[in-house]
Design a protein around this motif. Sequence first.
Motif, PDB file in Angstrom:
ATOM      1  N   GLN B  92       0.851  -1.159  -0.046  1.00 51.13           N
ATOM      2  CA  GLN B  92       0.183   0.038  -0.123  1.00 51.13           C
ATOM      3  C   GLN B  92       0.947   1.281  -0.021  1.00 51.13           C
ATOM      4  N   LYS B  93       2.026   1.354   0.933  1.00 49.16           N
ATOM      5  CA  LYS B  93       2.794   2.428   1.010  1.00 49.16           C
ATOM      6  C   LYS B  93       3.428   2.687  -0.543  1.00 49.16           C
ATOM      7  N   ALA B  94       4.056   1.348  -0.902  1.00 50.64           N
ATOM      8  CA  ALA B  94       4.936   1.411  -2.390  1.00 50.64           C
ATOM      9  C   ALA B  94       3.976   1.953  -3.309  1.00 50.64           C
ATOM     10  N   MET B  95       2.602   2.011  -3.351  1.00 57.34           N
ATOM     11  CA  MET B  95       1.833   2.235  -4.123  1.00 57.34           C
ATOM     12  C   MET B  95       1.417   3.833  -4.150  1.00 57.34           C
ATOM     13  N   GLU B  96       1.813   4.535  -3.022  1.00 55.05           N
ATOM     14  CA  GLU B  96       1.554   5.798  -2.933  1.00 55.05           C
ATOM     15  C   GLU B  96       2.301   6.715  -4.177  1.00 55.05           C
ATOM     16  N   PRO B  97       1.614   7.602  -4.635  1.00 52.24           N
ATOM     17  CA  PRO B  97       2.219   8.416  -5.710  1.00 52.24           C
ATOM     18  C   PRO B  97       3.397   9.167  -4.949  1.00 52.24           C
ATOM     19  N   MET B  98       4.410   9.319  -5.729  1.00 51.83           N
ATOM     20  CA  MET B  98       5.924   9.899  -5.146  1.00 51.83           C
ATOM     21  C   MET B  98       6.477   9.240  -4.189  1.00 51.83           C
ATOM     22  N   TYR B  99       6.037   8.133  -3.972  1.00 44.87           N
ATOM     23  CA  TYR B  99       6.722   7.530  -2.987  1.00 44.87           C
ATOM     24  C   TYR B  99       8.109   6.515  -3.533  1.00 44.87           C
ATOM     25  N   THR B 100       9.141   6.671  -2.933  1.00 50.74           N
ATOM     26  CA  THR B 100      10.274   5.949  -3.649  1.00 50.74           C
ATOM     27  C   THR B 100      11.450   5.494  -2.760  1.00 50.74           C
ATOM     28  N   THR B 101      11.879   4.244  -2.883  1.00 47.37           N
ATOM     29  CA  THR B 101      13.123   4.077  -2.072  1.00 47.37           C
ATOM     30  C   THR B 101      14.243   4.057  -2.753  1.00 47.37           C
ATOM     31  N   ALA B 102      14.258   4.675  -4.204  1.00 44.98           N
ATOM     32  CA  ALA B 102      15.490   4.727  -4.872  1.00 44.98           C
ATOM     33  C   ALA B 102      15.639   6.307  -5.273  1.00 44.98           C
ATOM     34  N   GLU B 103      15.764   7.008  -4.351  1.00 48.72           N
ATOM     35  CA  GLU B 103      16.069   8.662  -4.616  1.00 48.72           C
ATOM     36  C   GLU B 103      17.163   8.949  -5.255  1.00 48.72           C
ATOM     37  N   SER B 104      18.008   8.275  -4.955  1.00 45.52           N
ATOM     38  CA  SER B 104      19.573   8.431  -5.142  1.00 45.52           C
ATOM     39  C   SER B 104      19.577   8.287  -6.918  1.00 45.52           C
ATOM     40  N   ASP B 105      18.644   7.473  -7.359  1.00 46.13           N
ATOM     41  CA  ASP B 105      18.668   7.001  -8.751  1.00 46.13           C
ATOM     42  C   ASP B 105      17.655   8.029  -9.674  1.00 46.13           C
ATOM     43  N   GLU B 106      17.121   8.995  -8.791  1.00 51.28           N
ATOM     44  CA  GLU B 106      16.359  10.005  -9.428  1.00 51.28           C
ATOM     45  C   GLU B 106      15.148   9.237  -9.814  1.00 51.28           C
ATOM     46  N   ARG B 107      14.672   8.249  -9.246  1.00 49.26           N
ATOM     47  CA  ARG B 107      13.315   7.570  -9.278  1.00 49.26           C
ATOM     48  C   ARG B 107      12.059   8.604  -8.980  1.00 49.26           C
ATOM     49  N   ALA B 108      10.997   8.883  -9.813  1.00 52.26           N
ATOM     50  CA  ALA B 108      10.194   9.678  -9.152  1.00 52.26           C
ATOM     51  C   ALA B 108       9.026   9.349  -8.182  1.00 52.26           C
ATOM     52  N   GLY B 109       8.879   7.754  -8.139  1.00 56.90           N
ATOM     53  CA  GLY B 109       8.107   7.053  -7.164  1.00 56.90           C
ATOM     54  C   GLY B 109       6.644   7.167  -7.999  1.00 56.90           C
ATOM     55  N   LEU B 110       6.663   7.038  -9.138  1.00 54.43           N
ATOM     56  CA  LEU B 110       5.298   7.244  -9.972  1.00 54.43           C
ATOM     57  C   LEU B 110       4.981   5.796 -10.843  1.00 54.43           C
TER      58      LEU B 110
END
Lengths: 99, 144
Positions: B92-110
């Motif tokens: 559920q958390k992973a599906m939240e828009p803009m949530y990412t565990t890979a910010e260093s890789d510039e993932r937008a969490g989308l």
Amino acid sequence: MILKQHERGLTVLLDGEIDHHASKTIREEIDTAIYETVPDELVLDFSIVSFMDSSGIGLVLGRYKVMHENGGSIVIEGATQPIVKVMKLSGVDKLARIR
Amino acid sequence: MKVMNEFELKFRAKSENESFARTTVCAFAAQLDPNISEISDIRTAVSEAVTNCIVHAYKNGEGTVVINVKLLDGNMLYIKVRDKGCGIADVQKAMEPMYTTAESDERAGLGFAVMENFMDKLAVTSKPGKGTTVTMRKRIGNGK
């Protein structure tokens, strides 16, 4: 990808497909150009980009941060309908000017 | 629902295969006669699902991604993307828009937001340490 320096800043003509695989190289090349030219305005031209997923959003947001830190702005140009659809989902259109 | 046609694609979780995977799925889905906008939606959703496998599921090593595609009656496209990677502790958390565990890789969490918006239905099941399965459905051409 073609980089063009002009009066107001720097225009990057992106091409091909922008996905996770391609975005790393693209962002490294753009960042190098930003550090070398210190533009007031960065224009990302998507007019000949054939595909973009959310990796492109990461690319735009990352460049927005780099430009914002230096007091500059970012403009998105020539994005086709499918690319605009991904951009609007992210809200990136509120940070960068789309024309 | 009756399966009219199906195929399975299995490949190594390498970023070089992202384009291959989305292009192959779209080529197969072309049998349902999708319009340009539908093809674009499918291409983007598959790209997000496969990228998740590469960036997140197998972040600590190599692995395999398996995609099953079924063409169902009523012009329904069914896509299942599976990995046997690290799994997701809180889907559920992973599906939240803009949530990412890979910010260093510039993932937008989308990734999941795109899949959810571009397809008609999205389901995600995951077990930490076992892997993740993403299933998506899209009715093509209003079921023509």
